[in-house]
Design a protein around this motif. Sequence first.
Motif, PDB file in Angstrom:
ATOM      1  N   ARG A 126     -37.490   8.721  32.728  1.00  6.16           N
ATOM      2  CA  ARG A 126     -38.007   7.837  31.677  1.00  6.16           C
ATOM      3  C   ARG A 126     -37.940   6.399  32.183  1.00  6.16           C
ATOM      4  O   ARG A 126     -36.943   5.997  32.782  1.00  6.16           O
ATOM      5  CB  ARG A 126     -37.177   7.975  30.397  1.00  6.16           C
ATOM      6  N   TRP A 127     -39.011   5.644  31.924  1.00  7.78           N
ATOM      7  CA  TRP A 127     -39.120   4.266  32.380  1.00  7.78           C
ATOM      8  C   TRP A 127     -39.579   3.382  31.236  1.00  7.78           C
ATOM      9  O   TRP A 127     -40.285   3.830  30.340  1.00  7.78           O
ATOM     10  CB  TRP A 127     -40.151   4.140  33.503  1.00  7.78           C
ATOM     11  N   ASP A 128     -39.201   2.120  31.302  1.00 10.00           N
ATOM     12  CA  ASP A 128     -39.756   1.099  30.415  1.00 10.00           C
ATOM     13  C   ASP A 128     -40.422   0.036  31.274  1.00 10.00           C
ATOM     14  O   ASP A 128     -39.849  -0.420  32.279  1.00 10.00           O
ATOM     15  CB  ASP A 128     -38.670   0.422  29.563  1.00 10.00           C
ATOM     16  N   LEU A 129     -41.620  -0.362  30.871  1.00  9.75           N
ATOM     17  CA  LEU A 129     -42.305  -1.480  31.523  1.00  9.75           C
ATOM     18  C   LEU A 129     -42.000  -2.744  30.734  1.00  9.75           C
ATOM     19  O   LEU A 129     -42.461  -2.917  29.603  1.00  9.75           O
ATOM     20  CB  LEU A 129     -43.810  -1.235  31.582  1.00  9.75           C
ATOM     21  N   LEU A 130     -41.195  -3.629  31.336  1.00  7.81           N
ATOM     22  CA  LEU A 130     -40.860  -4.905  30.711  1.00  7.81           C
ATOM     23  C   LEU A 130     -41.984  -5.900  30.936  1.00  7.81           C
ATOM     24  O   LEU A 130     -42.678  -5.848  31.951  1.00  7.81           O
ATOM     25  CB  LEU A 130     -39.561  -5.452  31.289  1.00  7.81           C
ATOM     26  N   ASP A 131     -42.138  -6.837  30.004  1.00  8.14           N
ATOM     27  CA  ASP A 131     -43.261  -7.775  30.054  1.00  8.14           C
ATOM     28  C   ASP A 131     -42.761  -9.181  29.732  1.00  8.14           C
ATOM     29  O   ASP A 131     -42.158  -9.414  28.679  1.00  8.14           O
ATOM     30  CB  ASP A 131     -44.321  -7.338  29.032  1.00  8.14           C
ATOM     31  N   TRP A 132     -43.033 -10.133  30.643  1.00 10.64           N
ATOM     32  CA  TRP A 132     -42.589 -11.513  30.469  1.00 10.64           C
ATOM     33  C   TRP A 132     -43.163 -12.140  29.210  1.00 10.64           C
ATOM     34  O   TRP A 132     -42.554 -13.038  28.619  1.00 10.64           O
ATOM     35  CB  TRP A 132     -42.983 -12.327  31.700  1.00 10.64           C
ATOM     36  N   SER A 133     -44.330 -11.688  28.762  1.00 12.07           N
ATOM     37  CA  SER A 133     -44.952 -12.281  27.578  1.00 12.07           C
ATOM     38  C   SER A 133     -44.239 -11.878  26.282  1.00 12.07           C
ATOM     39  O   SER A 133     -44.512 -12.461  25.234  1.00 12.07           O
ATOM     40  CB  SER A 133     -46.427 -11.881  27.495  1.00 12.07           C
ATOM     41  N   ARG A 134     -43.340 -10.896  26.354  1.00 11.69           N
ATOM     42  CA  ARG A 134     -42.592 -10.463  25.168  1.00 11.69           C
ATOM     43  C   ARG A 134     -41.195 -11.078  25.212  1.00 11.69           C
ATOM     44  O   ARG A 134     -40.378 -10.724  26.076  1.00 11.69           O
ATOM     45  CB  ARG A 134     -42.495  -8.938  25.124  1.00 11.69           C
ATOM     46  N   ILE A 175     -52.876  -2.267  37.358  1.00 12.38           N
ATOM     47  CA  ILE A 175     -51.738  -3.147  37.078  1.00 12.38           C
ATOM     48  C   ILE A 175     -52.124  -4.237  36.088  1.00 12.38           C
ATOM     49  O   ILE A 175     -51.331  -4.592  35.211  1.00 12.38           O
ATOM     50  CB  ILE A 175     -51.203  -3.736  38.396  1.00 12.38           C
ATOM     51  N   LEU A 176     -53.317  -4.765  36.209  1.00  9.77           N
ATOM     52  CA  LEU A 176     -53.762  -5.799  35.285  1.00  9.77           C
ATOM     53  C   LEU A 176     -54.193  -5.182  33.955  1.00  9.77           C
ATOM     54  O   LEU A 176     -54.812  -4.116  33.924  1.00  9.77           O
ATOM     55  CB  LEU A 176     -54.933  -6.576  35.892  1.00  9.77           C
ATOM     56  N   GLY A 177     -53.836  -5.852  32.864  1.00 11.62           N
ATOM     57  CA  GLY A 177     -54.304  -5.445  31.549  1.00 11.62           C
ATOM     58  C   GLY A 177     -53.621  -4.234  30.949  1.00 11.62           C
ATOM     59  O   GLY A 177     -54.083  -3.696  29.945  1.00 11.62           O
ATOM     60  N   ARG A 178     -52.506  -3.792  31.498  1.00  8.80           N
ATOM     61  CA  ARG A 178     -51.844  -2.612  30.948  1.00  8.80           C
ATOM     62  C   ARG A 178     -50.859  -3.012  29.858  1.00  8.80           C
ATOM     63  O   ARG A 178     -50.374  -4.154  29.818  1.00  8.80           O
ATOM     64  CB  ARG A 178     -51.104  -1.847  32.051  1.00  8.80           C
ATOM     65  N   ASP A 179     -50.534  -2.072  28.996  1.00 12.82           N
ATOM     66  CA  ASP A 179     -49.581  -2.302  27.914  1.00 12.82           C
ATOM     67  C   ASP A 179     -48.163  -2.045  28.388  1.00 12.82           C
ATOM     68  O   ASP A 179     -47.912  -1.105  29.155  1.00 12.82           O
ATOM     69  CB  ASP A 179     -49.887  -1.392  26.723  1.00 12.82           C
ATOM     70  N   ALA A 180     -47.239  -2.866  27.920  1.00 14.72           N
ATOM     71  CA  ALA A 180     -45.826  -2.631  28.192  1.00 14.72           C
ATOM     72  C   ALA A 180     -45.346  -1.440  27.369  1.00 14.72           C
ATOM     73  O   ALA A 180     -46.046  -0.943  26.496  1.00 14.72           O
ATOM     74  CB  ALA A 180     -45.018  -3.878  27.861  1.00 14.72           C
ATOM     75  N   GLY A 181     -44.112  -0.989  27.678  1.00 13.55           N
ATOM     76  CA  GLY A 181     -43.535   0.094  26.894  1.00 13.55           C
ATOM     77  C   GLY A 181     -43.083   1.250  27.760  1.00 13.55           C
ATOM     78  O   GLY A 181     -42.916   1.123  28.978  1.00 13.55           O
ATOM     79  N   ALA A 182     -42.876   2.400  27.128  1.00 16.26           N
ATOM     80  CA  ALA A 182     -42.249   3.545  27.764  1.00 16.26           C
ATOM     81  C   ALA A 182     -43.248   4.373  28.572  1.00 16.26           C
ATOM     82  O   ALA A 182     -44.426   4.466  28.243  1.00 16.26           O
ATOM     83  CB  ALA A 182     -41.584   4.417  26.716  1.00 16.26           C
ATOM     84  N   ARG A 183     -42.737   4.968  29.666  1.00 16.31           N
ATOM     85  CA  ARG A 183     -43.468   5.937  30.466  1.00 16.31           C
ATOM     86  C   ARG A 183     -42.534   7.118  30.717  1.00 16.31           C
ATOM     87  O   ARG A 183     -41.330   6.950  30.826  1.00 16.31           O
ATOM     88  CB  ARG A 183     -43.908   5.354  31.813  1.00 16.31           C
ATOM     89  N   ARG A 184     -43.109   8.325  30.842  1.00 15.39           N
ATOM     90  CA  ARG A 184     -42.310   9.505  31.146  1.00 15.39           C
ATOM     91  C   ARG A 184     -42.918  10.232  32.333  1.00 15.39           C
ATOM     92  O   ARG A 184     -44.131  10.300  32.493  1.00 15.39           O
ATOM     93  CB  ARG A 184     -42.250  10.457  29.953  1.00 15.39           C
ATOM     94  N   GLY A 185     -42.029  10.792  33.175  1.00 15.29           N
ATOM     95  CA  GLY A 185     -42.477  11.574  34.309  1.00 15.29           C
ATOM     96  C   GLY A 185     -43.114  10.737  35.380  1.00 15.29           C
ATOM     97  O   GLY A 185     -43.130   9.510  35.349  1.00 15.29           O
TER      98      GLY A 185
END
Length: 225
Positions: free
Chosen positions: A64-72, A98-108
Amino acid sequence: MGTPQLALGENGAAAARAAMVARLETSGEVKPGPVREALLALPRQVLMPQAYVRRSAPDETPPRWDLLDWSRPADREELLERLHSGESIAIQHEGEPILGRDAGARRGGAMTAMSSTLGMTADLLQLLDLRPGQRVLDIGTGAGVTAAVACFVCGDAGVVTLDIDPYVTAAAGERLAALGYRPAVATGDGTTGRPDAGPYDRIFVSFAVPRVPEALVEQLAPGGH
């Protein structure tokens, strides 16, 4: 060891950067010189405004991963610590844009692009003995850190950065431009280099090869490294 609690924003990023470079100096991985000055000046949150952190245990599947975002704002403290830890930074999951993607959780899945550990990167850049006006080929663009250092030291007119992943080069080109750097950013096979812009005074390769590709030797200028 994480960074201390810092005021968030640009001042906090500058303080985190200075603390990171100080740790690398203490460990002997960074020495006085242009690479040190480049690392002190380089706002890593511009090159890596998003980064992954693993939330699962090493043996847990699927990971499980989280994508952190500087804008948040809620992500900034953890992202600052991650970017300035000196460790490798995961920037792409499963070959995604990589550009324009949403932050949040990823699995696998797996991480498919990284920014290498900073101590190793700094050591190799120092061995290259970068100087103003040199022509530099940076192979394996990643987050654009090595390209940014080369632009800072040598000037961007002679810098070429090359990666096989078009999503990686698209993101790096946009983010380097945000720093005021406009090297040639190309997508292609790193083992063949970029002969049309050579020969190069310095070639930096950040992926594993069984032997030095002959094409890169041919693109190296006399006396180059």
